[in-house]
Enzyme design. Structure first.
Site, PDB file in Angstrom:
ATOM      1  N   THR A 190       0.859  -1.178   0.000  1.00 23.38           N
ATOM      2  CA  THR A 190       0.000   0.000   0.000  1.00 23.38           C
ATOM      3  C   THR A 190       0.892   1.223   0.000  1.00 23.38           C
ATOM      4  OG1 THR A 190      -1.408   1.355   1.442  1.00 23.38           O
ATOM      5  CG2 THR A 190      -0.199  -0.411   2.482  1.00 23.38           C
ATOM      6  N   CYS A 243      -2.085   4.877  -5.397  1.00 26.84           N
ATOM      7  CA  CYS A 243      -2.862   4.059  -4.477  1.00 26.84           C
ATOM      8  C   CYS A 243      -3.087   2.750  -5.203  1.00 26.84           C
ATOM      9  CB  CYS A 243      -4.183   4.719  -4.119  1.00 26.84           C
ATOM     10  SG  CYS A 243      -5.284   3.638  -3.167  1.00 26.84           S
TER      11      CYS A 243
END
Length: 241
Positions: free
Chosen positions: A83, A196
């Site tokens: 992430t 992202c």
């Protein structure tokens, strides 16, 4: 092949993509029935998201550091945080283990620089777009980074948490992202970093007039290269004034 350790679950939607990509890249490099040697520690994202919202980053860092130690104990030769946002605690995670942490921003910056581009737009969570832990690392690698305006940042952030992390893909959101991308391009962006890992579930090359840099794909590819050989980020030029 070395063993790749994945700190995942943030969200599991994108961690599943990491697993697929690692195995596809390994198969493409080695052929036959080869697949990636990897171990996964999947956290409960609801717990991590609450720590994010409450600004309890030290606790979040401790949680991911514990995950990293578990991966090392399970035989991981390197660790990936799957992430972008949680790279805010990358230093804490790296300090918790003796194996290398392959930083997502380094893999991304290396790919942008290899393409010959320098001015990029960045999409991600509000944390990633607005704070220095990620943008600053890209800029230190010689990139000029632009983010959407406040309204655009709010839209991109909302879609990530309310839709993409829940597996929801809406055409209206794809259209809205396209408009944000076009605004960044009009402001001079030569490429767009999908900062992202969930954004890659919604946006593809057909949605942008300039090259896209999908961070989970770039991260996974760098990990396979490292597992099979010796990937490292090129020496960065001096940070632009």
């Amino acid at each position: 092949m070395k063993t790749i350790g994945l700190i995942g679950g943030m969200s599991w939607e994108s961690t599943a993509e990491y697993y697929r990509l690692l195995n596809e890249f390994t198969r493409d490099r080695l052929g036959g029935l080869h697949s990636a040697r990897c171990v996964v520690y999947s956290v409960d994202f609801a717990d991590i998201e609450q720590l994010q919202v409450q600004g309890r980053w030290a606790e979040a860092g401790d949680a991911l550091a514990a995950a990293a130690r578990s991966l090392e104990a399970a035989g991981a030769d390197m660790v990936l945080i799957c992430t972008n946002t949680m790279h805010k605690v990358a230093d804490t995670v790296a300090a918790a283990v003796s194996v290398p942490l392959l930083h997502l921003a380094d893999a991304t910056a290396a790919a942008v620089r290899a393409s010959g581009l320098r001015r990029v737009g960045l999409l991600g969570t509000a944390f990633t777009m607005e704070q220095d832990f990620y943008r600053g690392r890209l800029e230190a690698a010689g990139l000029v980074v632009t983010v959407p305006d406040a309204e655009g940042r709010a839209l991109v952030h909302r879609v990530i948490y309310e839709e993409l992390c829940r597996g929801t893909l809406r055409e209206e959101s794809r259209t809205a992202y396209r408009e944000v991308i076009q605004t960044l391009v009009s402001a001079g962006a030569e490429g767009i970093i999908l900062g992202c890992t969930e954004i890659e579930l919604l946006i593809g090359p057909e949605d942008s007039p300039v090259p896209l840099f999908p961070t989970s794909r770039l991260h996974a590819e760098a990990a396979v290269t490292a597992a099979l050989g010796a990937w490292h980020a090129p020496d960065a030029p001096s940070r632009p004034a």
